[in-house]
Design an enzyme around this catalytic site. Sequence first.
Site, mmCIF file in Angstrom:
data_model
loop_
_atom_site.group_PDB
_atom_site.id
_atom_site.type_symbol
_atom_site.label_atom_id
_atom_site.label_comp_id
_atom_site.label_asym_id
_atom_site.label_seq_id
_atom_site.Cartn_x
_atom_site.Cartn_y
_atom_site.Cartn_z
ATOM 1 N N ASP A 74 0.835 -1.197 0.000
ATOM 2 C CA ASP A 74 0.000 0.000 0.000
ATOM 3 C C ASP A 74 0.871 1.248 0.000
ATOM 4 O O ASP A 74 1.804 1.364 0.785
ATOM 5 C CB ASP A 74 -0.897 0.002 1.242
ATOM 6 C CG ASP A 74 -1.663 1.299 1.388
ATOM 7 O OD1 ASP A 74 -2.554 1.547 0.560
ATOM 8 O OD2 ASP A 74 -1.354 2.076 2.319
ATOM 9 N N GLU A 134 0.309 -1.361 -5.353
ATOM 10 C CA GLU A 134 -0.758 -0.375 -5.532
ATOM 11 C C GLU A 134 -0.111 0.973 -5.779
ATOM 12 O O GLU A 134 0.549 1.523 -4.894
ATOM 13 C CB GLU A 134 -1.635 -0.320 -4.273
ATOM 14 C CG GLU A 134 -2.809 0.639 -4.386
ATOM 15 C CD GLU A 134 -2.622 1.939 -3.616
ATOM 16 O OE1 GLU A 134 -3.493 2.801 -3.759
ATOM 17 O OE2 GLU A 134 -1.622 2.080 -2.896
#
Length: 492
Positions: free
Chosen positions: A192, A232
């Site tokens: 992330d 991501e």
Amino acid sequence: MGHGVHLLAYADRFGGSLPALRGLLAAPPLDVFTGVHVLPFFLPFDGDDAGFDPIDHTVVDPRLGSWDDVAALARVRHVTADLIVNHVSAASPEFRDWLALGEASAHDGMFLTFDTVFPGGGTEADITAFYRPRAGLPFTPYQRADGTRRLVWTTFMPTQVDLDVHHPAARGYLEHVLRALAGAGVRTVRLDAVGYAVKTAGTDSFMTATTLEFVSEIAAMAHRAGLEVLVEVHAHYTQQLAIAERVDLVYDFALPPLLLHSFGTGTVDRLVRWLEIRPTNAVTVLDTHDGIGVIDAGPSGDRPGLIDHDEMAAIFRRAEAATGGISAVASQQVAWARLPHQINSTFSSVLGADDTAYLTARAVQLFLPGRPQVYYVGLLAGENDVALWERTRVGRDVNRHHVAPGEVEEALERDVVRGLLALVRLRTEHPAFDGEFRYAQTGADGLELVWRSGEARARLAVSVAGARPTFALEWTTAEGTRRATSVAELAG
């Protein structure tokens, strides 16, 4: 990679707990999903950033369950979980220890301070060069117990303190989290916010060459723990292509805005251009917990995009009209940018809750090579939760509905939801998707996607001509060829 379809969900908002989420996925018709990405379930799952600000990344919030519950889910489904690479909560034991003890703390050096990046001081040009997905500057002043004040990097929120990912203390922390995830049977870890994790003076510090090197290093760390790596990053499509070569999986964040462009303009040429070059090791999405990315298809600096700035602006205008203005007030402006970087809305609401358009978009998503992922709100063809947004004033909450008991059963009575599940089942179970994929542009406004394996065949034809996009689907069965050209036919 297999051709199963994964679900993306918060355990607290879809089911209410880890055991309840497992129960939903164990029973028909949701048992068709082969995997699930469980959004942060760490302590606490309901912090300032909906779990993306863990106080303890190695503890399951007991309100949701335990590591045993994660392991039980992992025994029956492919589980993806987040490694929050860029930051931890300011309430974490490590940061509080550093505030209390300063240089005597075992965690001294773990957190990124202003002088780590600018040891000789930073100019106004240096400081304002940084790309930040929020308004304002990426620092927050903190005072330690001895009275010394430090400027700590906080890329996202003042309570999310950035790690110095090159420091041994931070590396040790990340390895500790990876071992906890792998130990519970998690198979894929999503990195992330990794695009922001490395700050380099003299650059915008987003997805630089140094960032790419770090991605390779953290991927190797995850691989040593037996984990597959998904990155991501919302970035220019060329950066997505570059990072795809270094990890197991990337997101196809360009697909949603390109579909919205096609639906809005009646043309498919930009979408077809992307099909020519997109990475095949992609997780395909239309919607996520974060919103619908638009910058992913657009220009960046002097690099042209798959669509231009005016075409991006038109996507935002159409979304605003379709959502009654909600997407415009809920979408957040990035520092220094002329447009938001994503649309805060459900995908159904952006399409004006048009079920045919919605299933056309889902059919394209589920026919593309890669690993399709369906967000829990999108699974239920949900519309914007304006009441939740008005209560929290967090823009992304319009697409983070808390699913109440009974809502899933109600949604399953709708043709659009049953039609979507029929598409998921087709992608998961039809043998054609084990074979070869091809696509063709059919005129300015048409697209054909075909999978074939031996005699097994599945074909999708899409038209974006006229007032609304339409689809025609056909697939082989033991009894012959079946067809569906409407929501009702798919649902049946």
